[in-house]
Write a protein that holds these residues in place. Sequence first.
Motif, PDB file in Angstrom:
ATOM      1  N   ALA A  72      45.432  29.505  41.194  1.00  0.00           N
ATOM      2  CA  ALA A  72      44.330  29.390  40.237  1.00  0.00           C
ATOM      3  C   ALA A  72      44.806  29.311  38.784  1.00  0.00           C
ATOM      4  O   ALA A  72      44.157  28.678  37.944  1.00  0.00           O
ATOM      5  CB  ALA A  72      43.372  30.556  40.426  1.00  0.00           C
ATOM      6  N   ALA A 112      43.693  27.515  34.835  1.00  0.00           N
ATOM      7  CA  ALA A 112      43.084  28.438  33.863  1.00  0.00           C
ATOM      8  C   ALA A 112      42.918  27.777  32.489  1.00  0.00           C
ATOM      9  O   ALA A 112      41.887  27.939  31.824  1.00  0.00           O
ATOM     10  CB  ALA A 112      43.919  29.708  33.749  1.00  0.00           C
ATOM     11  N   PHE A 166      40.743  34.085  40.179  1.00  0.00           N
ATOM     12  CA  PHE A 166      40.028  34.972  41.103  1.00  0.00           C
ATOM     13  C   PHE A 166      40.141  36.421  40.686  1.00  0.00           C
ATOM     14  O   PHE A 166      39.163  37.160  40.649  1.00  0.00           O
ATOM     15  CB  PHE A 166      40.591  34.817  42.532  1.00  0.00           C
ATOM     16  N   ASN A 194      44.543  25.807  45.478  1.00  0.00           N
ATOM     17  CA  ASN A 194      43.308  25.542  44.740  1.00  0.00           C
ATOM     18  C   ASN A 194      42.412  24.557  45.479  1.00  0.00           C
ATOM     19  O   ASN A 194      42.887  23.627  46.123  1.00  0.00           O
ATOM     20  CB  ASN A 194      43.627  24.998  43.348  1.00  0.00           C
ATOM     21  N   GLU A 197      40.094  33.469  58.124  1.00  0.00           N
ATOM     22  CA  GLU A 197      40.089  32.171  58.789  1.00  0.00           C
ATOM     23  C   GLU A 197      41.506  31.570  58.757  1.00  0.00           C
ATOM     24  O   GLU A 197      42.245  31.781  57.795  1.00  0.00           O
ATOM     25  CB  GLU A 197      39.114  31.214  58.097  1.00  0.00           C
ATOM     26  N   TYR A 238      48.049  35.967  51.688  1.00  0.00           N
ATOM     27  CA  TYR A 238      48.916  35.430  52.737  1.00  0.00           C
ATOM     28  C   TYR A 238      48.108  34.558  53.699  1.00  0.00           C
ATOM     29  O   TYR A 238      46.904  34.727  53.792  1.00  0.00           O
ATOM     30  CB  TYR A 238      49.561  36.610  53.502  1.00  0.00           C
ATOM     31  N   ALA A 276      51.177  27.772  32.352  1.00  0.00           N
ATOM     32  CA  ALA A 276      51.642  26.557  33.027  1.00  0.00           C
ATOM     33  C   ALA A 276      51.507  25.323  32.141  1.00  0.00           C
ATOM     34  O   ALA A 276      52.359  24.434  32.173  1.00  0.00           O
ATOM     35  CB  ALA A 276      50.848  26.359  34.317  1.00  0.00           C
TER      36      ALA A 276
HETATM   37  C1  BJW Z   1      48.377  31.711  34.890  1.00  0.00           C
HETATM   38  C2  BJW Z   1      47.708  31.257  33.784  1.00  0.00           C
HETATM   39  C3  BJW Z   1      48.260  30.145  33.159  1.00  0.00           C
HETATM   40  C4  BJW Z   1      46.625  32.934  34.488  1.00  0.00           C
HETATM   41  N1  BJW Z   1      49.350  29.593  33.639  1.00  0.00           N
HETATM   42  N2  BJW Z   1      49.470  31.140  35.356  1.00  0.00           N
HETATM   43  C5  BJW Z   1      49.637  39.709  55.467  1.00  0.00           C
HETATM   44  C6  BJW Z   1      49.519  40.915  54.828  1.00  0.00           C
HETATM   45  C7  BJW Z   1      48.256  41.392  54.415  1.00  0.00           C
HETATM   46  C8  BJW Z   1      47.105  40.659  54.649  1.00  0.00           C
HETATM   47  C9  BJW Z   1      47.216  39.459  55.278  1.00  0.00           C
HETATM   48  C10 BJW Z   1      48.453  38.995  55.693  1.00  0.00           C
HETATM   49  N3  BJW Z   1      48.280  37.778  56.269  1.00  0.00           N
HETATM   50  C11 BJW Z   1      46.955  37.474  56.225  1.00  0.00           C
HETATM   51  C12 BJW Z   1      46.281  38.475  55.646  1.00  0.00           C
HETATM   52  C13 BJW Z   1      44.806  38.522  55.385  1.00  0.00           C
HETATM   53  C14 BJW Z   1      44.362  37.677  54.227  1.00  0.00           C
HETATM   54  C15 BJW Z   1      45.102  38.164  52.982  1.00  0.00           C
HETATM   55  O1  BJW Z   1      46.028  37.577  52.508  1.00  0.00           O
HETATM   56  N4  BJW Z   1      44.662  39.264  52.395  1.00  0.00           N
HETATM   57  C16 BJW Z   1      45.310  39.786  51.191  1.00  0.00           C
HETATM   58  C17 BJW Z   1      44.321  39.720  50.019  1.00  0.00           C
HETATM   59  C18 BJW Z   1      45.841  41.153  51.461  1.00  0.00           C
HETATM   60  N5  BJW Z   1      44.602  36.273  54.455  1.00  0.00           N
HETATM   61  C19 BJW Z   1      43.741  35.515  55.145  1.00  0.00           C
HETATM   62  O2  BJW Z   1      42.725  35.984  55.627  1.00  0.00           O
HETATM   63  C20 BJW Z   1      44.084  34.049  55.355  1.00  0.00           C
HETATM   64  N6  BJW Z   1      43.934  33.691  56.706  1.00  0.00           N
HETATM   65  C21 BJW Z   1      44.723  34.148  57.660  1.00  0.00           C
HETATM   66  O3  BJW Z   1      45.666  34.855  57.454  1.00  0.00           O
HETATM   67  O4  BJW Z   1      44.362  33.721  58.911  1.00  0.00           O
HETATM   68  C22 BJW Z   1      45.047  34.262  60.045  1.00  0.00           C
HETATM   69  C23 BJW Z   1      44.316  33.741  61.261  1.00  0.00           C
HETATM   70  C24 BJW Z   1      45.026  33.079  62.230  1.00  0.00           C
HETATM   71  C25 BJW Z   1      44.355  32.615  63.361  1.00  0.00           C
HETATM   72  C26 BJW Z   1      42.992  32.818  63.500  1.00  0.00           C
HETATM   73  C27 BJW Z   1      42.274  33.472  62.517  1.00  0.00           C
HETATM   74  C28 BJW Z   1      42.941  33.940  61.398  1.00  0.00           C
HETATM   75  C29 BJW Z   1      43.123  33.152  54.589  1.00  0.00           C
HETATM   76  C30 BJW Z   1      43.205  33.323  53.122  1.00  0.00           C
HETATM   77  C31 BJW Z   1      42.155  32.432  52.443  1.00  0.00           C
HETATM   78  C32 BJW Z   1      42.049  32.687  50.950  1.00  0.00           C
HETATM   79  N7  BJW Z   1      40.892  32.020  50.453  1.00  0.00           N
HETATM   80  C33 BJW Z   1      40.601  32.031  49.013  1.00  0.00           C
HETATM   81  C34 BJW Z   1      39.238  31.366  48.784  1.00  0.00           C
HETATM   82  C35 BJW Z   1      39.351  29.867  48.983  1.00  0.00           C
HETATM   83  C36 BJW Z   1      38.050  29.175  48.726  1.00  0.00           C
HETATM   84  C37 BJW Z   1      37.548  29.351  47.304  1.00  0.00           C
HETATM   85  O5  BJW Z   1      38.207  28.941  46.342  1.00  0.00           O
HETATM   86  O6  BJW Z   1      36.464  29.887  47.178  1.00  0.00           O
HETATM   87  O7  BJW Z   1      41.630  31.327  48.316  1.00  0.00           O
HETATM   88  S1  BJW Z   1      40.681  33.675  48.294  1.00  0.00           S
HETATM   89  C38 BJW Z   1      41.404  33.149  46.773  1.00  0.00           C
HETATM   90  O8  BJW Z   1      42.752  33.698  46.650  1.00  0.00           O
HETATM   91  C39 BJW Z   1      41.577  31.633  46.895  1.00  0.00           C
HETATM   92  C40 BJW Z   1      42.911  31.426  46.249  1.00  0.00           C
HETATM   93  O9  BJW Z   1      43.460  30.187  46.658  1.00  0.00           O
HETATM   94  C41 BJW Z   1      43.699  32.623  46.720  1.00  0.00           C
HETATM   95  C42 BJW Z   1      44.908  32.928  45.892  1.00  0.00           C
HETATM   96  O10 BJW Z   1      44.564  33.242  44.598  1.00  0.00           O
HETATM   97  P1  BJW Z   1      45.531  32.826  43.383  1.00  0.00           P
HETATM   98  O11 BJW Z   1      45.603  31.357  43.299  1.00  0.00           O
HETATM   99  O12 BJW Z   1      46.793  33.553  43.502  1.00  0.00           O
HETATM  100  O13 BJW Z   1      44.653  33.307  42.143  1.00  0.00           O
HETATM  101  P2  BJW Z   1      44.608  34.730  41.369  1.00  0.00           P
HETATM  102  O14 BJW Z   1      43.375  34.754  40.575  1.00  0.00           O
HETATM  103  O15 BJW Z   1      44.835  35.849  42.299  1.00  0.00           O
HETATM  104  O16 BJW Z   1      45.885  34.688  40.416  1.00  0.00           O
HETATM  105  C43 BJW Z   1      45.941  33.820  39.304  1.00  0.00           C
HETATM  106  C44 BJW Z   1      47.327  33.939  38.694  1.00  0.00           C
HETATM  107  O17 BJW Z   1      47.392  32.996  37.645  1.00  0.00           O
HETATM  108  C45 BJW Z   1      47.621  35.311  38.066  1.00  0.00           C
HETATM  109  O18 BJW Z   1      48.912  35.736  38.492  1.00  0.00           O
HETATM  110  C46 BJW Z   1      47.629  35.040  36.566  1.00  0.00           C
HETATM  111  O19 BJW Z   1      48.566  35.849  35.851  1.00  0.00           O
HETATM  112  C47 BJW Z   1      48.047  33.597  36.552  1.00  0.00           C
HETATM  113  N8  BJW Z   1      47.667  32.851  35.359  1.00  0.00           N
HETATM  114  N9  BJW Z   1      46.598  32.109  33.549  1.00  0.00           N
HETATM  115  C48 BJW Z   1      49.917  30.143  34.750  1.00  0.00           C
HETATM  116  N10 BJW Z   1      47.659  29.649  32.013  1.00  0.00           N
END
Ligand code: BJW
Length: 255
Positions: A26, A30, A37, A104, A166, A196, A230
């Motif tokens: 994400a 930004a 998120f 994204n 999912e 993850y 970025a």
């Molecule tokens: C800048 C900036 C600038 C600011 N320049 N940078 C292992 C351990 C623990 C848990 C799990 C595991 N494996 C799976 C899990 C469960 C779960 C999970 O990960 N939970 C954790 C939260 C603990 N994962 C899942 O459920 C996944 N599925 C799965 O594992 O399925 C298994 C399965 C198999 C078979 C059958 C059934 C199941 C699915 C995960 C889906 C995530 N979905 C979302 C929503 C997508 C749709 C939508 O957009 O609405 O994806 S959640 C949300 O988080 C979205 C994002 O893609 C994702 C990641 O977020 P991201 O991109 O990191 O954003 P932020 O906001 O967190 O960070 C932004 C960063 O930018 C920050 O660091 C800032 O500092 C930085 N920043 N300005 C550069 N200018």
Amino acid sequence: MVSERELAAARRLLAAAGSLAALTGAGVSAESGVPTFRGPGGLWRNFRPEELATPEAFARDPRTVWEWYLWRRGLIAATEPNAGHRALAAWEQQHERFTLITQNVDGLHDRAGSRRILKLHGDLWQERCSGCGYQRRNRALAYPALPPPCPDCGAPLRPSVVWFGEPLPRMVWAEAERAVAQADLLLVVGTAAQVYPAAGLVEQARCAIEVNPASTPFSSRVALALTGPAGEVLPALLTGGRDKITTCPPPIPTA
Ligand code: BJW
Ligand code: ZN
């Protein structure tokens, strides 16, 4: 902010890399004005994004979940790709062996000109039926009724994105793992690396450079953590000068 010394070290790693992959989150959007998120600005009507991005939330209250997605569509439709998206698109044009992997769903990489994009978490502009296999692309910002009904079977349509619990699209995930395994260098851009399996790609990388103004669980484990936005760092890195070859060094301790 990123020092010239760090930038030069990163450019040397890039120059040495025969193949490159980038994993974006994400944060890369930004500077276009798309809220991330987690962290400040991540709330919508007192909901945390994590509470809405679940199949349970959709089953319980599909209207609210759709309202959130339509609000995000409207917001994103009014934004433009930024210099970070454009630098990645330019890199793809100039290098055969480059794979862009994104978490994204906003479509800004597409609009910046990237052509080969592995979308791990789906696409906000794609809809699919929760009952049958119907799918469509749609840029609608409003619907007469929510959730919109499937034109084929009448079941609720849903955004074609990946919610918590999912599985990721199987082929896309397989290609992403392969690209990271083959890459000499992974750029990890704008992700908190908490979700993850996407974050696991960083663990699989032979060598990684992180671009993020804040630190993440991987900042101390990557070869270089470039602490900056970025939109500034990627153009300086990907369109900057090229230095002589090096191999992936151990992490540089942060000051
Ligand atoms: C800048 C900036 C600038 C600011 N320049 N940078 C292992 C351990 C623990 C848990 C799990 C595991 N494996 C799976 C899990 C469960 C779960 C999970 O990960 N939970 C954790 C939260 C603990 N994962 C899942 O459920 C996944 N599925 C799965 O594992 O399925 C298994 C399965 C198999 C078979 C059958 C059934 C199941 C699915 C995960 C889906 C995530 N979905 C979302 C929503 C997508 C749709 C939508 O957009 O609405 O994806 S959640 C949300 O988080 C979205 C994002 O893609 C994702 C990641 O977020 P991201 O991109 O990191 O954003 P932020 O906001 O967190 O960070 C932004 C960063 O930018 C920050 O660091 C800032 O500092 C930085 N920043 N300005 C550069 N200018
Ligand atoms: Zn249907």
